[in-house]
Design an enzyme around this catalytic site. Structure first.
Site, short mmCIF file in Angstrom:
data_model
loop_
_atom_site.label_atom_id
_atom_site.label_comp_id
_atom_site.label_asym_id
_atom_site.label_seq_id
_atom_site.Cartn_x
_atom_site.Cartn_y
_atom_site.Cartn_z
CG PHE B 246 -16.91 -7.29 -45.35
CD1 PHE B 246 -17.27 -7.90 -44.16
CD2 PHE B 246 -15.78 -6.50 -45.37
CE1 PHE B 246 -16.52 -7.71 -43.01
CE2 PHE B 246 -15.01 -6.32 -44.23
CZ PHE B 246 -15.39 -6.92 -43.05
NE ARG B 636 -23.61 -28.36 -31.66
CZ ARG B 636 -22.85 -29.33 -32.14
NH1 ARG B 636 -23.09 -29.82 -33.35
NH2 ARG B 636 -21.88 -29.83 -31.42
CB ILE B 637 -23.52 -20.98 -30.77
CG1 ILE B 637 -24.75 -20.11 -31.04
CG2 ILE B 637 -22.24 -20.13 -30.76
CD1 ILE B 637 -24.81 -19.47 -32.41
CG ASN B 639 -15.51 -20.35 -30.81
OD1 ASN B 639 -15.77 -19.48 -29.98
ND2 ASN B 639 -14.28 -20.79 -31.02
CD GLN B 646 -18.78 -13.67 -38.25
OE1 GLN B 646 -18.33 -12.59 -38.60
NE2 GLN B 646 -19.20 -14.56 -39.10
CB VAL B 711 -23.71 -15.76 -36.25
CG1 VAL B 711 -24.57 -16.67 -35.39
CG2 VAL B 711 -22.28 -16.30 -36.34
CD GLU B 713 -24.41 -12.38 -45.14
OE1 GLU B 713 -24.60 -11.69 -46.14
OE2 GLU B 713 -24.46 -13.62 -45.16
#
Lengths: 264, 748
Positions: B246, B636-637, B639, B646, B711, B713
């Site tokens: 974090f 683009r994602i 996974n 997340q 993705v 935060e």
């Protein structure tokens, strides 16, 4: 870890004798004292476990319709026996203390002797007008609780029994702090044929107290509406990171109304 | 060697697939070794003594009592602490923090290390630390925003945010037909990764080996090396698994340097693991803020000005100014934009980057101020945001590399049922009589790239091995990066060995800024591409290959075979190509960073919209977030399963920010009174009733070759404001301080 002596007497007389050593401390179920030792907030030179004393365990009803609870009785047993002896309000209280592990180890005597300002039993003891019996005397609840973690007990004095008059109707309502599950405020309401008792725990800087104004109002009209207009002053209530004094004062009213409603 | 799975699981195909985490089995079966699981022979245990006051001086320590305790081997205090080669009071690089490593007897915050005990056992060292029994000269601590002078500063790249002005804010205020002027506060928050900070350090001559959690391996090696006067390459750092970071596990701090120093001093390996209580002090936190937002609109609700002034707390000896006001840049199309920052020095540990530093606290205030503006206008909060939708970057006019925020608003609102929301607050009750409120907020986060390198090797048997020093903080880098690497090589995932989490591997940069997948992934993509290019050359030149002479057409790699581009009838297996070439391996290298021309020409951000439902008990004022719906567009994602996870985590953090997390200081001594997870409340399952994430499709040809944004935060942003606004909508009460407390809602 540091060293200390440990004794596990079989009788109250032996326990009293063992506690005469300087810095000796009685150990009930250990649900408060053991964590306290781990944090080094207490470092007695000797622990006297009361867990082996059978004569202070068990629950029965006496001829004055009082529930007589041995000081060494664990919460789980109290929850079971109070129900069969006609005191479901105390079952409700005892069955919601901590978690199953706590309820199988923690004792009523330990709780009352420690007098944590957030403990549950003191509210029931005050509301019912209980008598605290020790190895040397009997103390009325009104005279027993002296403030935060303070009681009328003397050094080495052991709670052997608690005699609680069984009310006609009763209920305990607490607002739990979400992480610890200790009550931020807990209210025990007990209705008898001739009076009503209201014990409030968790709220006051002076420890458990009886809300006499509510007792009077409920004595003539045992209904949630009877206490709707009443409030306790925020002055003298505990204020901490879980809630302000004003919020605790507000909770006393809400929990009392909910307890009365639940007792009906 | 980093930890790698000894068995490979067949995962199916690669990018875009919701593959379960590669390290999941190792973690749930206890096979994953975290830093403190390492116990080399003759290891010594280190425990530091934290100051229990926030300001003053240590006047006495019972060193003799600690030294006399059986098992205690060393007691290190400012009187006998061996020298360091780098001064911990210096800032050798932009990303360095000043810290305490027993320089003197001054106490600058509660939790500061004031002595170090080494013992043969953890128990002996812990008891030795207790026996030290420090005495203090206590000065009045300053822990509130008004307890010290406010100051301004010259901006710096890290920790001192620049002020930004676009247009003429004063003219914007003057032109406003409607306005709000509101001040919000956010509480100090402390990173509480499940794995507390830990290190096992051992020296061999002037070479140092470290097992410690790190989200920036090469930067950590360089940072530690500085204090010990050795080259960074002399430090070997193993960080195969982290139990969360974090932002707090990127930069070395005092406890780490003390443990490494102890190992050098004793000639024995030293292990240190912070207790939960020790997490509240020397390892960074999110500083508290006070933010004033002045918004003005014309008669139709178009923003003439968005004016955001942030005050952030830092320590007395270093500057990390939570850049909250920057959250108002880049999002809404205001006629004028102004973000300014000032700071105040308090007797607290130095803050640092904590998940969405600046964006989280800034978005909390901004999204509530936007809601208040909508209320003033009598306008639906979503309609108000759409009216101020930025088609190009506000202030600069740059086009966005991609921006599917309108789709996020639409899909989120549809899923949530926003159209049924009454405009006025206090209108909804549920069947149990609880007050119900709905609120929303816009999510917004930049998508930076750092620099990274990677290697890929195609082995004679047609399988591959890829390497980069990536950090899996638990977010799934082990899996998502491996998917990218396997794709770049045209291999199924189980044919690719993925090596990461070790400083000896090519530098994967920082797992931070939500840019790790984009950065390390791009380097892996390039490395795999390099291998395939070389393999194509070998095949094209090989008369026995079906691909002979097809080099000009180009090749594609798929399922362990090379195909002539556009002609599936001509292909050759990797292993066959290599066998005919003598069985040699083919190695490739790749590197990645943001293309400067793309960065210059476009504004690059991820966007989202978060909708919240809260229920409030009218008697008890208890608040429950019963539904959270977040729609996010983040390129683009790779996974979907891990990305969704997340985003869930970010939204839960937003809930935590809005209702739970707050460090409270004792006014007399300045220590944090709730420095544990009973008093410092983070959400549990019982606090999270409904979570829904929508991934909105977005193609971005500019951010990087993969089209990946990030993705990590963004889920926090938008969520805090959505919850605060929902509480207003339920109760009619504006609480302008986070976390919102139960007693804030009393008396209505």
């Amino acid at each position: 870890m540091y060293n200390f002596d440990f004794e596990r007497p079989k009788s109250v007389a032996d326990a009293v004798k063992a506690l005469q050593t300087e810095e000796a401390q009685p150990l009930g179920g250990g649900q408060t004292l053991i964590p306290t030792l781990k944090q080094r907030l207490a470092m007695p030179s000797k622990l006297v476990s009361l867990a082996g004393i059978d004569e202070i365990k068990g629950v029965c009803k006496d001829d004055q319709n009082r529930l007589c609870i041995g000081g060494g009785t664990v919460h789980r047993v109290i929850a079971e026996k109070a129900m069969s002896e006609g005191f479901p309000g105390l079952t409700g209280l005892a069955s919601k203390i901590g978690d199953p592990a706590v309820r199988n180890r923690g004792t009523i005597g330990g709780s009352l002797a420690n007098n944590d300002p957030s403990a549950c039993y003191p509210a029931a003891a005050m509301a019912t007008g209980a008598t605290i019996v020790t190895d040397r005397r009997e103390i009325a609840a009104d005279d027993y609780f002296k403030g935060l973690f303070e009681t009328a007990l003397e050094e080495g004095e052991i709670i052997t029994e608690v005699k609680m008059p069984i009310p006609e109707a009763s209920a305990y309502m607490k607002f739990e702090q979400p992480a610890s599950r200790f009550p931020l405020v807990g209210v025990f309401v007990a209705r008898f044929s001739d009076r009503v008792g209201v014990g409030v725990t968790g709220a006051s800087e002076s420890g458990v107290f009886r809300w006499t104004e509510a007792e009077r109002a409920l004595g003539s009209d045992f209904s949630a509406d009877a206490v709707k207009g009443l409030s306790v002053p925020a002055d003298g209530m505990i204020s901490d990171l879980h809630g302000t004094a004003e919020y605790r004062a507000h909770l006393v009213g809400v929990m009392t109304r909910r307890a009365v409603a639940a007792a009906q | 060697m980093p930890d790698t799975l000894d068995t490979h699981v067949r995962f199916g195909s690669n990018s875009g697939q919701p593959i379960t985490r590669r390290d999941g089995r190792a973690k749930v079966t206890g096979g994953a070794t975290f830093a403190a699981d390492n116990s080399p022979d003759s290891v010594l245990h280190a425990v530091y003594v934290p100051a229990t006051i926030a300001r003053g001086r240590v006047t006495a320590l019972d060193t003799a009592a600690a030294e006399a305790h059986p098992g205690v081997t060393h007691v290190v205090t400012p009187q006998n602490r061996p020298p360091l080669q780098g001064d911990p009071s210096d800032k050798p690089t932009m990303f360095s923090f000043r810290f305490e490593a027993l320089q003197d007897d001054t106490v600058r915050y509660a939790g500061q290390p004031i002595a170090l005990i080494l013992g043969e056992t953890l128990e002996a060292a812990t008891e030795g630390a207790r026996l030290l029994n420090p005495r203090y000269e206590i000065a009045t601590p300053r822990t509130g925003l008004d307890e010290a002078a406010h100051y301004t500063f010259d901006p710096d790249a890290f920790g001192k945010p620049a002020d930004t002005v676009h247009g003429d804010p004063e003219a914007g205020h003057a032109a406003a037909a409607h306005s709000v002027d509101v001040t919000y506060e956010t509480a100090p928050q402390y990173h509480n990764a499940m794995e507390t900070h830990a290190v096992v350090a051992s020296w061999d001559g002037d070479r140092l080996s470290l097992d410690m959690p790190s989200q920036a391996l090469s930067m950590t090696c360089a940072g530690i090396a500085y204090y010990f006067g050795i080259p960074a390459e002399n430090v070997t750092l193993r960080s195969p698994y982290l139990g969360g970071g974090f932002g707090s596990k990127a930069i070395p701090t005092g406890p780490y340097v003390l443990a490494v120093l102890a190992a050098r001093m004793t000639g024995r390996p030293v292990k240190m693991m912070l207790t939960r209580q020790q997490m509240f002090g020397p390892v960074g936190h999110r500083g508290q803020t006070r933010q004033r937002l002045r918004l003005g609109t014309d008669a139709e609700g178009r923003l003439t000005v968005l004016d955001h002034a942030g005050l952030s707390a830092t320590s007395t000896f270093d500057d990390f100014i939570e850049p909250a006001a920057n959250a108002s840049q880049g999002l809404y199309a205001a006629g004028a934009l102004r973000s300014t920052h000032s700071a105040v020095r308090l007797d607290v540990g130095t803050p640092g980057p904590m998940r969405a530093p600046g964006e989280a606290s800034g978005s909390a205030a901004l999204e509530c101020a936007m809601d208040e503006m909508a209320e003033t206008l009598g306008m639906d909060p979503l309609e108000f945001r759409l009216r101020n939708y930025a088609e190009t970057e506000p202030g600069t006019g740059k086009p966005f590399s991609s921006k599917a925020l309108r789709e996020c608003y639409a899909q989120g609102a549809e899923r949530f049922g926003w159209a049924d929301r009454p405009l006025q607050p206090g209108q909804m009750r549920d069947a149990d009589g609880l007050r119900v409120g709905w609120g929303m907020g816009t999510a917004f986060f930049p998508c930076p790239m750092f620099m990274a390198e990677a290697n890929a090797t195609l082995r004679a048997d047609g399988t591959a091995m890829v390497e980069t020093s990536a950090a899996d903080m638990g977010q799934g880098a082990w899996t998502a990066l491996a998917q990218i690497a396997a794709d770049s090589l045209g291999l199924p995932l189980d044919q690719v060995e993925f090596r990461a989490g070790h400083s000896g591997l090519p530098d994967a940069g920082v797992a931070g800024g939500s840019g790790h997948t984009a950065t390390a992934g791009s380097a892996l993509h390039a490395a795999g591409g390099d291998v395939i290019r070389q393999l194509g050359e070998i095949a094209a030149a090989d008369p026995d290959s079906p691909l002979h002479g097809a080099g000009n057409a180009g090749f594609t790699a798929r399922d362990g075979r090379l195909y002539v581009a556009g002609d599936d009838s001509r292909s050759d297996a990797f292993a066959d190509i290599l066998a005919r070439a003598g069985g040699a391996e083919v190695s490739g290298a790749g590197s990645a960073s943001r293309a400067p021309e793309a960065a210059e020409a476009h504004a690059m951000n991820a966007h989202g919209a978060v909708f919240a439902e809260v229920k409030v008990d009218p008697d008890l004022c208890q608040m429950r977030v019963t539904r959270l719906v977040g729609a996010f567009a983040a390129g683009r994602i790779i996974n979907p399963r891990l990305a969704e996870s997340q985003l869930y985590g970010g939204m839960i953090w937003g809930l935590s920010f809005a209702l739970h997390e707050e460090a409270r200081h004792d006014p007399a001594r300045g220590h944090i009174v709730n420095a544990d997870l009973a008093g410092y409340h983070v959400p549990v399952n019982a606090d999270v009733h409904g979570l829904d994430v929508i991934s909105v499709h977005e193609d971005d040809p500019y951010v990087n070759a993969l089209g990946v944004k990030g993705v990590g935060e963004i889920g926090i942003t938008g969520t805090v404001g959505a919850i605060g606004n929902a509480i207003w909508h339920a109760t009619g009460k504006r609480v302008r301080r986070f976390p919102i407390r139960i007693d804030d809602l009393l008396g209505d």
